[in-house]
Design a protein around this motif. Sequence first.
Motif, mmCIF file in Angstrom:
data_model
loop_
_atom_site.group_PDB
_atom_site.id
_atom_site.type_symbol
_atom_site.label_atom_id
_atom_site.label_comp_id
_atom_site.label_asym_id
_atom_site.label_seq_id
_atom_site.Cartn_x
_atom_site.Cartn_y
_atom_site.Cartn_z
ATOM 1 N N GLN A 103 -8.507 82.007 -153.320
ATOM 2 C CA GLN A 103 -8.252 81.998 -152.563
ATOM 3 C C GLN A 103 -6.233 82.607 -152.377
ATOM 4 O OE1 GLN A 103 -8.686 80.055 -148.750
ATOM 5 N NE2 GLN A 103 -10.949 79.311 -149.324
ATOM 6 N N ALA A 104 -5.880 83.467 -151.956
ATOM 7 C CA ALA A 104 -4.722 83.207 -151.719
ATOM 8 C C ALA A 104 -3.770 83.034 -151.286
ATOM 9 C CB ALA A 104 -4.397 84.719 -151.228
ATOM 10 N N PRO A 105 -2.387 81.656 -152.142
ATOM 11 C CA PRO A 105 -1.599 81.092 -151.147
ATOM 12 C C PRO A 105 -1.090 81.164 -150.132
ATOM 13 C CG PRO A 105 -0.823 81.938 -153.500
ATOM 14 C CD PRO A 105 -1.430 82.804 -153.521
ATOM 15 N N LYS A 106 -1.541 80.532 -148.918
ATOM 16 C CA LYS A 106 -1.748 80.795 -147.683
ATOM 17 C C LYS A 106 -0.326 80.300 -146.413
ATOM 18 C CE LYS A 106 -3.473 79.657 -143.264
ATOM 19 N NZ LYS A 106 -4.449 81.075 -142.877
ATOM 20 N N LEU A 107 0.849 80.833 -146.131
ATOM 21 C CA LEU A 107 1.667 80.783 -146.505
ATOM 22 C C LEU A 107 1.918 80.148 -144.125
ATOM 23 C CD1 LEU A 107 5.294 80.341 -146.184
ATOM 24 C CD2 LEU A 107 4.715 82.699 -144.659
ATOM 25 N N LEU A 108 2.382 77.958 -144.805
ATOM 26 C CA LEU A 108 2.589 77.563 -143.444
ATOM 27 C C LEU A 108 2.481 77.932 -142.720
ATOM 28 C CD1 LEU A 108 0.602 74.050 -145.535
ATOM 29 C CD2 LEU A 108 -0.591 76.447 -144.291
ATOM 30 N N LEU A 109 4.221 77.851 -143.716
ATOM 31 C CA LEU A 109 5.854 77.376 -142.720
ATOM 32 C C LEU A 109 6.696 77.451 -143.527
ATOM 33 C CD1 LEU A 109 6.609 74.019 -143.705
ATOM 34 C CD2 LEU A 109 5.341 73.892 -141.893
ATOM 35 N N PHE A 110 8.174 77.932 -142.850
ATOM 36 C CA PHE A 110 9.500 77.375 -143.942
ATOM 37 C C PHE A 110 10.271 77.671 -143.164
ATOM 38 C CE2 PHE A 110 11.279 81.737 -142.889
ATOM 39 C CZ PHE A 110 10.754 82.618 -142.631
ATOM 40 N N TYR A 111 11.118 76.874 -143.621
ATOM 41 C CA TYR A 111 12.660 76.397 -143.235
ATOM 42 C C TYR A 111 13.499 77.528 -143.772
ATOM 43 C CZ TYR A 111 12.511 71.717 -141.203
ATOM 44 O OH TYR A 111 11.783 70.872 -139.970
ATOM 45 N N TYR A 112 14.180 78.000 -142.658
ATOM 46 C CA TYR A 112 15.378 79.172 -143.468
ATOM 47 C C TYR A 112 16.793 78.160 -143.136
ATOM 48 C CZ TYR A 112 19.119 82.537 -143.936
ATOM 49 O OH TYR A 112 20.464 83.653 -144.133
ATOM 50 N N ASP A 113 17.504 77.656 -143.669
ATOM 51 C CA ASP A 113 18.385 76.462 -142.908
ATOM 52 C C ASP A 113 17.997 75.312 -143.122
ATOM 53 O OD1 ASP A 113 21.828 76.935 -141.533
ATOM 54 O OD2 ASP A 113 20.801 75.546 -143.046
ATOM 55 N N LYS A 114 18.365 75.832 -141.636
ATOM 56 C CA LYS A 114 17.747 74.439 -140.724
ATOM 57 C C LYS A 114 16.757 74.818 -139.147
ATOM 58 C CE LYS A 114 21.629 71.446 -140.912
ATOM 59 N NZ LYS A 114 21.505 71.270 -142.054
ATOM 60 N N ILE A 115 16.703 76.575 -139.198
ATOM 61 C CA ILE A 115 15.036 76.730 -138.380
ATOM 62 C C ILE A 115 13.586 76.665 -139.150
ATOM 63 C CG2 ILE A 115 14.780 78.643 -137.283
ATOM 64 C CD1 ILE A 115 17.222 79.263 -137.568
ATOM 65 N N LEU A 116 13.350 76.026 -138.738
ATOM 66 C CA LEU A 116 11.551 76.141 -138.743
ATOM 67 C C LEU A 116 10.830 77.268 -138.613
ATOM 68 C CD1 LEU A 116 9.325 74.722 -139.904
ATOM 69 C CD2 LEU A 116 8.708 73.163 -138.011
ATOM 70 N N ASN A 117 10.101 77.840 -138.766
ATOM 71 C CA ASN A 117 8.894 78.828 -138.521
ATOM 72 C C ASN A 117 8.006 78.593 -139.547
ATOM 73 O OD1 ASN A 117 10.967 81.209 -138.518
ATOM 74 N ND2 ASN A 117 11.855 80.414 -139.943
ATOM 75 N N ARG A 118 6.736 78.482 -137.741
ATOM 76 C CA ARG A 118 5.262 78.497 -138.936
ATOM 77 C C ARG A 118 4.522 79.179 -138.100
ATOM 78 N NH1 ARG A 118 4.285 72.340 -135.666
ATOM 79 N NH2 ARG A 118 6.110 72.987 -134.087
ATOM 80 N N GLU A 119 3.622 79.673 -138.966
ATOM 81 C CA GLU A 119 2.588 80.678 -138.616
ATOM 82 C C GLU A 119 1.980 80.828 -137.641
ATOM 83 O OE1 GLU A 119 2.197 83.346 -140.833
ATOM 84 O OE2 GLU A 119 4.212 82.946 -140.916
#
Lengths: 113, 113
Positions: free
Chosen positions: B41-57
């Motif tokens: 399967q493809a790697p599935k994006l769960l979340l990322f931090y841009y600097d201190k800001i959390l972005n969750r799918e």
Amino acid sequence: TQTVSQSDAHVTVFEGDSVELRCNYSYGGSIYLSWYIQHHGHGLQFLLKYYSGNPVVQGVNGFEAEFSKSDSSFHLRKASVHWSDSAVYFCAVSWNSNNRIFFGDGTQLVVKP
Amino acid sequence: DTTVKQNPRYKLARVGKPVNLICSQTMNHDTMYWYQKKPNQAPKLLLFYYDKILNREADTFEKFQSSRPNNSFCSLYIGSAGLEYSAMYLCASSPRGPNERLFFGHGTKLSVL
């Protein structure tokens, strides 16, 4: 829905052959395209990327890829493969510069001696 | 040093128990990502931090937490592991800018029993 499609799960070629690994994506807004390689037991490694300019981009180890807006494609090519090119290749796409990067399912490339 | 380190390399967890995975990078990258990768399967994006800001799918919002106490370190936390969480978890980092390449760690293979 934004999608990344790698139509070939497996590709087998002989050493010295040329190869093309296909990647298609759903089109929408500004787009950032890249390819990654994963050798068995190792992490994904960057090969090349395209954002703008010349639609043919060169990467490491003789790989190149060509962006086509009309076909919504970013196929990876190599003119003459080596056995060490055997690996899984992942196409990755980001839309609208939002840091969200999505991957295709990968193509397993097997290079026979 | 252009490496992303993930610990541990292998993790065994019991159903219903919490799991904490760790990632570090010393490249002073602004963005750090977590992907879930299952076989074929493809790697599935769960979340990322841009600097201190959390972005969750959106589709994994409830299942995964993360913290980034400093620029170098990022963790992935599962409050109650289920069998479906068994996968390889890939951490990646990227320098400032939305179109930069990702640097991946080797991954942590999580097995939930």
